[in-house]
Write an enzyme that holds these catalytic residues in place. Structure first.
Site, short mmCIF file in Angstrom:
data_model
loop_
_atom_site.label_atom_id
_atom_site.label_comp_id
_atom_site.label_asym_id
_atom_site.label_seq_id
_atom_site.Cartn_x
_atom_site.Cartn_y
_atom_site.Cartn_z
N GLU A 112 0.84 -1.21 0.00
CA GLU A 112 0.00 0.00 0.00
C GLU A 112 0.87 1.26 0.00
O GLU A 112 0.58 2.23 -0.71
CB GLU A 112 -0.91 0.00 1.23
CG GLU A 112 -1.96 -1.10 1.24
CD GLU A 112 -3.24 -0.69 0.52
OE1 GLU A 112 -3.17 0.09 -0.45
OE2 GLU A 112 -4.30 -1.16 0.95
N GLU A 132 -3.63 -10.21 3.43
CA GLU A 132 -4.66 -9.72 4.37
C GLU A 132 -5.76 -10.73 4.67
O GLU A 132 -6.05 -10.99 5.86
CB GLU A 132 -5.25 -8.40 3.86
CG GLU A 132 -4.37 -7.17 4.10
CD GLU A 132 -3.31 -6.96 3.04
OE1 GLU A 132 -2.70 -5.88 3.01
OE2 GLU A 132 -3.07 -7.88 2.23
#
Length: 257
Positions: A112, A132
């Site tokens: 990210e 995730e």
């Protein structure tokens, strides 16, 4: 700003360093807050032309530091995630060109951070992973699909497999590859090339590309025209024309000589 993120500015080039090597630069709350602070500072720094974002230690970022969530409730975790989103946004909204220099493991939140930059230069020993769902959480669902496409993003998120630097380059997550040990030199070269351009034209170009990505071509052209008008009003474009003419004349002299 603590020691989790370091900042150095030399000759118009700001270097931001993720500095938790003992934790493989795992993203914790302190690092989130520090990243937001430093990029908000850089956004208005008149002496900065370009920003390089790199990391100390053997990994760029091994993802969120899950250890800090031990004993925390859902409310704390929610606030912590909001802090990470604010950090990514501060990187993304910085008016200066921001180049990520990545190496080693780039996991979850590390991806990210990298995708929040304008583009990524990666060492060939880099691997990307977005685990995730396998960590029992949700993340990387928005930027990743916008960079590599919806189906590729789902495959990486669902399977938790590692993607090589070569594959990341092929699908557009990485803009340039470099050999291990040459990443800093490659970053310095990129920064030097960017710094040659007038700061306003670079800032307006970044803004026009980012805004244009959110709309259709017709509106995108209007965004570009507005940027052109602002650039013309500044007058700095004349230097670009003079530099171009100078380079043409120099090339002609070299051919004649």
């Amino acid at each position: 700003m603590g020691t989790e993120v370091l900042l150095d500015v030399v000759d118009g080039v700001a270097t931001v360093v993720l500095n938790r090597p003992e934790a493989r630069n795992g993203l914790n709350l302190a690092m989130c807050l520090a990243l937001r602070e430093v990029f908000e500072q850089l956004d208005s720094a008149a002496d900065v032309r370009v920003v390089l974002l790199r990391a100390s230690g053997p990994a760029f970022c091994a993802g969120a530091d899950l250890k800090e969530r031990t004993g925390r409730d859902a409310s704390w975790v929610r606030r912590r995630r909001q802090a990470s989103f604010a950090a990514y946004e501060a990187i993304e909204r910085c008016s200066k060109p921001v180049v990520a220099l990545v190496h080693g493991a780039v996991v979850g939140s590390g991806g990210e951070i990298a995708m929040s930059c304008d583009f990524v230069v990666a060492s060939t020993d880099t691997t990307f992973r977005f685990p995730e769902p396998h960590w029992g959480t949700v993340g990387a669902t928005q930027r990743l699909q916008r960079v590599i496409g919806r189906q590729r993003a789902k495959e990486l998120l669902f399977t938790n497999r590692a993607m090589t630097a070569a594959e990341a380059h092929r699908v557009g997550l990485v803009a340039r590859l470099t050999e291990p040990g040459e990443l800093d030199a490659a970053g310095a070269g990129v920064a030097a090339e960017i710094a040659k351009a007038p700061p306003l034209s670079v800032a307006l170009t970044k803004q026009a590309v980012d805004l244009g990505a959110e709309t259709d071509l017709d509106r995108g052209i209007r965004i570009e025209m507005a940027a052109i008008e602002r650039n013309l009003a500044d007058g700095g474009w004349q230097r670009g024309v003079a530099d171009f003419n100078g380079s043409v004349k120099a090339a002609e002299r070299d051919r004649e000589g």
